[in-house]
Design a protein around this motif. Sequence first.
Motif, PDB file in Angstrom:
ATOM      1  N   GLU A  17      40.371  45.969  51.032  1.00 35.61           N
ATOM      2  CA  GLU A  17      41.276  46.070  49.887  1.00 35.61           C
ATOM      3  C   GLU A  17      40.811  47.151  48.912  1.00 35.61           C
ATOM      4  O   GLU A  17      41.622  47.893  48.352  1.00 35.61           O
ATOM      5  N   PHE A  18      39.508  47.232  48.721  1.00 28.11           N
ATOM      6  CA  PHE A  18      38.952  48.269  47.845  1.00 28.11           C
ATOM      7  C   PHE A  18      39.258  49.659  48.395  1.00 28.11           C
ATOM      8  O   PHE A  18      39.786  50.531  47.675  1.00 28.11           O
ATOM      9  N   THR A  21      43.172  50.532  48.482  1.00 26.17           N
ATOM     10  CA  THR A  21      43.754  50.835  47.171  1.00 26.17           C
ATOM     11  C   THR A  21      43.225  52.154  46.627  1.00 26.17           C
ATOM     12  O   THR A  21      43.961  52.908  45.984  1.00 26.17           O
ATOM     13  N   ALA A  93      39.020  43.756  43.603  1.00 35.14           N
ATOM     14  CA  ALA A  93      38.757  44.864  44.522  1.00 35.14           C
ATOM     15  C   ALA A  93      39.838  45.938  44.409  1.00 35.14           C
ATOM     16  O   ALA A  93      39.546  47.144  44.448  1.00 35.14           O
ATOM     17  N   GLN A  94      41.079  45.513  44.255  1.00 35.53           N
ATOM     18  CA  GLN A  94      42.191  46.465  44.134  1.00 35.53           C
ATOM     19  C   GLN A  94      42.091  47.279  42.851  1.00 35.53           C
ATOM     20  O   GLN A  94      42.292  48.501  42.860  1.00 35.53           O
ATOM     21  N   VAL A  96      39.359  47.863  40.992  1.00 34.18           N
ATOM     22  CA  VAL A  96      38.194  48.756  41.056  1.00 34.18           C
ATOM     23  C   VAL A  96      38.461  49.905  42.016  1.00 34.18           C
ATOM     24  O   VAL A  96      38.111  51.058  41.738  1.00 34.18           O
ATOM     25  N   GLY A  97      39.093  49.600  43.140  1.00 34.45           N
ATOM     26  CA  GLY A  97      39.430  50.649  44.098  1.00 34.45           C
ATOM     27  C   GLY A  97      40.397  51.663  43.511  1.00 34.45           C
ATOM     28  O   GLY A  97      40.247  52.878  43.718  1.00 34.45           O
ATOM     29  N   THR A 100      38.621  53.878  41.063  1.00 32.62           N
ATOM     30  CA  THR A 100      37.775  54.814  41.813  1.00 32.62           C
ATOM     31  C   THR A 100      38.604  55.955  42.385  1.00 32.62           C
ATOM     32  O   THR A 100      38.222  57.126  42.289  1.00 32.62           O
TER      33      THR A 100
END
Length: 265
Positions: A17-18, A21, A93-94, A96-97, A100
């Motif tokens: 997921e990270f 995204t 996770a989404q 933060v991804g 990023t």
Amino acid sequence: MCKEIYTMAFLRAIMAEFLATMIFVFFGLGSALKWPSALPSILQISLAFGLAIGTLIQMFGHVSGAHINPAVTIAFLVGNHISFLRSVFYVVAQLVGAITGAGILYLVTPINTRGNLAVNALNNNTTPGQALVVEIILTFQLAMCIFASTDKRRTDVIGSPALSIGLSVTLGHLVGIYFTGCSMNPARSFAPAVVVTRFSTAHWVFWFGPIIGAVLASLLYNYFLFPYSLNVSERVAIVKGTYEPEEEWEEQKEQRTKSMELTSP
């Protein structure tokens, strides 16, 4: 309470997921940057977002389900498809991804092209109320497409879920860009706003609109149009992350029996 979070499969799903995204936001926002040599068209941006989603679902769908969207994850939780803890980890996770991905794009983009990094905003004199309704409708059709195209109970020919969902995202952008720049995804809206520190007074629209639209689609599809035959205890077990489908339990029972036969004197 939630056995699944202690498994390697769960860790892989969070990582998927990270990464998904992050890649989605990089390509999606990158397609909307205003390069001096050639300004992007609405068709180009729409196709880029749709192709990105379709590609990433093909890449990560078998690992995490490739939600790539907090609104979709919340809709899956409401529809009794995932546990509460999994949904929390997915959303984190989404986000933060997404940040990023937006951060990487910001760093590699020339200063004269970065602009506001394609932050979602109300366009063409659209009011917050109008924008909210538009985002609800856009995400409603996306979530309905996701549930319908990934439903394993279907026996008819449904084609490629990745392609169907990618086209659904493209469809939303072809209309939504005129109103809001098209969000349909809180992570997509949140990430560039964080990176360029530009939160508009209507930023809430890009959270409430997609989430409301996805939840409405989940309620309609999972509890009315094509409901699952689960009792209350099974639904609670799914939310807790302790639910084991009967077929999986039978497989495990068979494996345990074989193991006992092999180890018995």
